[in-house]
Scaffold this motif. Structure first.
Motif, PDB file in Angstrom:
ATOM      1  N   MET A   6      -5.642  30.016  65.865  1.00 39.67           N
ATOM      2  CA  MET A   6      -6.934  29.910  65.185  1.00 39.67           C
ATOM      3  C   MET A   6      -8.027  30.409  66.114  1.00 39.67           C
ATOM      4  O   MET A   6      -7.925  30.280  67.325  1.00 39.67           O
ATOM      5  N   CYS A   7      -9.068  30.996  65.541  1.00 39.30           N
ATOM      6  CA  CYS A   7     -10.188  31.519  66.313  1.00 39.30           C
ATOM      7  C   CYS A   7     -11.498  30.964  65.767  1.00 39.30           C
ATOM      8  O   CYS A   7     -11.600  30.659  64.574  1.00 39.30           O
ATOM      9  N   PHE A   8     -12.483  30.851  66.662  1.00 41.45           N
ATOM     10  CA  PHE A   8     -13.769  30.247  66.338  1.00 41.45           C
ATOM     11  C   PHE A   8     -14.910  31.095  66.881  1.00 41.45           C
ATOM     12  O   PHE A   8     -14.813  31.612  67.980  1.00 41.45           O
ATOM     13  N   THR A   9     -15.991  31.165  66.137  1.00 46.08           N
ATOM     14  CA  THR A   9     -17.239  31.642  66.709  1.00 46.08           C
ATOM     15  C   THR A   9     -17.996  30.396  67.153  1.00 46.08           C
ATOM     16  O   THR A   9     -17.855  29.325  66.552  1.00 46.08           O
ATOM     17  N   LEU A  10     -18.748  30.529  68.210  1.00 45.10           N
ATOM     18  CA  LEU A  10     -19.545  29.418  68.722  1.00 45.10           C
ATOM     19  C   LEU A  10     -21.008  29.825  68.728  1.00 45.10           C
ATOM     20  O   LEU A  10     -21.343  30.949  69.087  1.00 45.10           O
ATOM     21  N   TRP A  67     -19.350  25.222  65.757  1.00 43.79           N
ATOM     22  CA  TRP A  67     -18.195  26.104  65.720  1.00 43.79           C
ATOM     23  C   TRP A  67     -17.873  26.446  64.272  1.00 43.79           C
ATOM     24  O   TRP A  67     -18.091  25.652  63.362  1.00 43.79           O
ATOM     25  N   ARG A  68     -17.396  27.663  64.085  1.00 44.29           N
ATOM     26  CA  ARG A  68     -16.953  28.120  62.761  1.00 44.29           C
ATOM     27  C   ARG A  68     -15.578  28.741  62.924  1.00 44.29           C
ATOM     28  O   ARG A  68     -15.420  29.749  63.604  1.00 44.29           O
ATOM     29  N   ARG A  75     -16.297  20.221  79.874  1.00 47.44           N
ATOM     30  CA  ARG A  75     -15.363  19.647  78.919  1.00 47.44           C
ATOM     31  C   ARG A  75     -16.034  19.791  77.559  1.00 47.44           C
ATOM     32  O   ARG A  75     -17.232  19.589  77.429  1.00 47.44           O
ATOM     33  N   VAL A  76     -15.267  20.155  76.541  1.00 48.48           N
ATOM     34  CA  VAL A  76     -15.791  20.330  75.192  1.00 48.48           C
ATOM     35  C   VAL A  76     -15.412  19.089  74.386  1.00 48.48           C
ATOM     36  O   VAL A  76     -14.244  18.714  74.330  1.00 48.48           O
ATOM     37  N   TYR A  77     -16.413  18.458  73.776  1.00 45.19           N
ATOM     38  CA  TYR A  77     -16.187  17.270  72.952  1.00 45.19           C
ATOM     39  C   TYR A  77     -16.440  17.636  71.500  1.00 45.19           C
ATOM     40  O   TYR A  77     -17.580  17.888  71.111  1.00 45.19           O
ATOM     41  N   LEU A  78     -15.376  17.656  70.693  1.00 46.28           N
ATOM     42  CA  LEU A  78     -15.513  17.953  69.270  1.00 46.28           C
ATOM     43  C   LEU A  78     -15.859  16.685  68.518  1.00 46.28           C
ATOM     44  O   LEU A  78     -15.183  15.660  68.674  1.00 46.28           O
ATOM     45  N   ALA A  79     -16.885  16.734  67.697  1.00 48.50           N
ATOM     46  CA  ALA A  79     -17.225  15.603  66.825  1.00 48.50           C
ATOM     47  C   ALA A  79     -16.140  15.511  65.760  1.00 48.50           C
ATOM     48  O   ALA A  79     -15.739  16.521  65.186  1.00 48.50           O
ATOM     49  N   THR A  80     -15.650  14.306  65.502  1.00 45.98           N
ATOM     50  CA  THR A  80     -14.594  14.136  64.499  1.00 45.98           C
ATOM     51  C   THR A  80     -15.171  13.524  63.232  1.00 45.98           C
ATOM     52  O   THR A  80     -16.152  12.779  63.283  1.00 45.98           O
ATOM     53  N   GLU A  93     -13.876  26.592  58.022  1.00 43.37           N
ATOM     54  CA  GLU A  93     -14.258  25.247  58.464  1.00 43.37           C
ATOM     55  C   GLU A  93     -15.291  25.353  59.578  1.00 43.37           C
ATOM     56  O   GLU A  93     -15.319  26.326  60.317  1.00 43.37           O
ATOM     57  N   SER A  94     -16.133  24.326  59.702  1.00 45.05           N
ATOM     58  CA  SER A  94     -17.126  24.313  60.767  1.00 45.05           C
ATOM     59  C   SER A  94     -17.374  22.879  61.209  1.00 45.05           C
ATOM     60  O   SER A  94     -16.997  21.935  60.527  1.00 45.05           O
ATOM     61  N   GLY A  95     -17.999  22.746  62.347  1.00 51.38           N
ATOM     62  CA  GLY A  95     -18.303  21.430  62.874  1.00 51.38           C
ATOM     63  C   GLY A  95     -19.196  21.535  64.089  1.00 51.38           C
ATOM     64  O   GLY A  95     -19.707  22.602  64.415  1.00 51.38           O
TER      65      GLY A  95
END
Length: 129
Positions: free
Chosen positions: A100-104, A114-115, A38-43, A120-122
């Motif tokens: 939308m696409c992201f590099t990890l 992620w970018r 499971r992926v947890y994105l920091a908000t 945007e990144s996080g």
């Protein structure tokens, strides 16, 4: 002497494993990581948004636990795929259904940066399903 050589071999293997846990991820590494965890994105408001990337290309998430219902629909689903070593996704309602696409990039065993293709990144973390 055998003990010393065994310890050195173990340290070298550990060093290689640690090195492999860092850096940009390939498409196959992304696929393996997101479908096994499971992926947890920091908000920005604190807390984490859990996201489930299903092997068949479906993604779903719920922000109810972090109070996203105040801002938009707290749950959504969509589809995901890998293109050019990027994780791409498209939600049904979130982000107006925009693709939308992201590099990890791995920055630790279970930590990612992620970018997004818009700059945007996080941060995110991986946890077993």
């Amino acid at each position: 002497m055998r003990l010393v050589l065994g310890c050195l071999a173990g340290l070298m293997t550990f060093g290689m494993a640690t090195a492999n846990e860092r850096g940009p991820m390939t498409g196959e590494q992304i696929r393996e990581a997101v479908t096994a965890n499971r992926v947890y994105l920091a908000t920005p408001l604190g807390g984490e948004l859990p996201m489930n990337y299903r092997p068949g290309g479906r993604v779903d998430a719920s922000g109810e636990a972090i109070g996203l219902a105040r801002f938009f629909k707290p749950q959504d689903s969509g589809r995901w795929w890998i293109t050019n070593n990027q994780l791409c996704q498209q939600w049904q309602e979130w982000y107006k259904g925009q693709r939308m696409c992201f590099t990890l990039e791995r920055v630790g065993a279970n930590q990612l940066i992620w970018r997004r293709d818009n700059g945007e990144s996080g941060k995110a973390r991986l946890a077993p399903n």
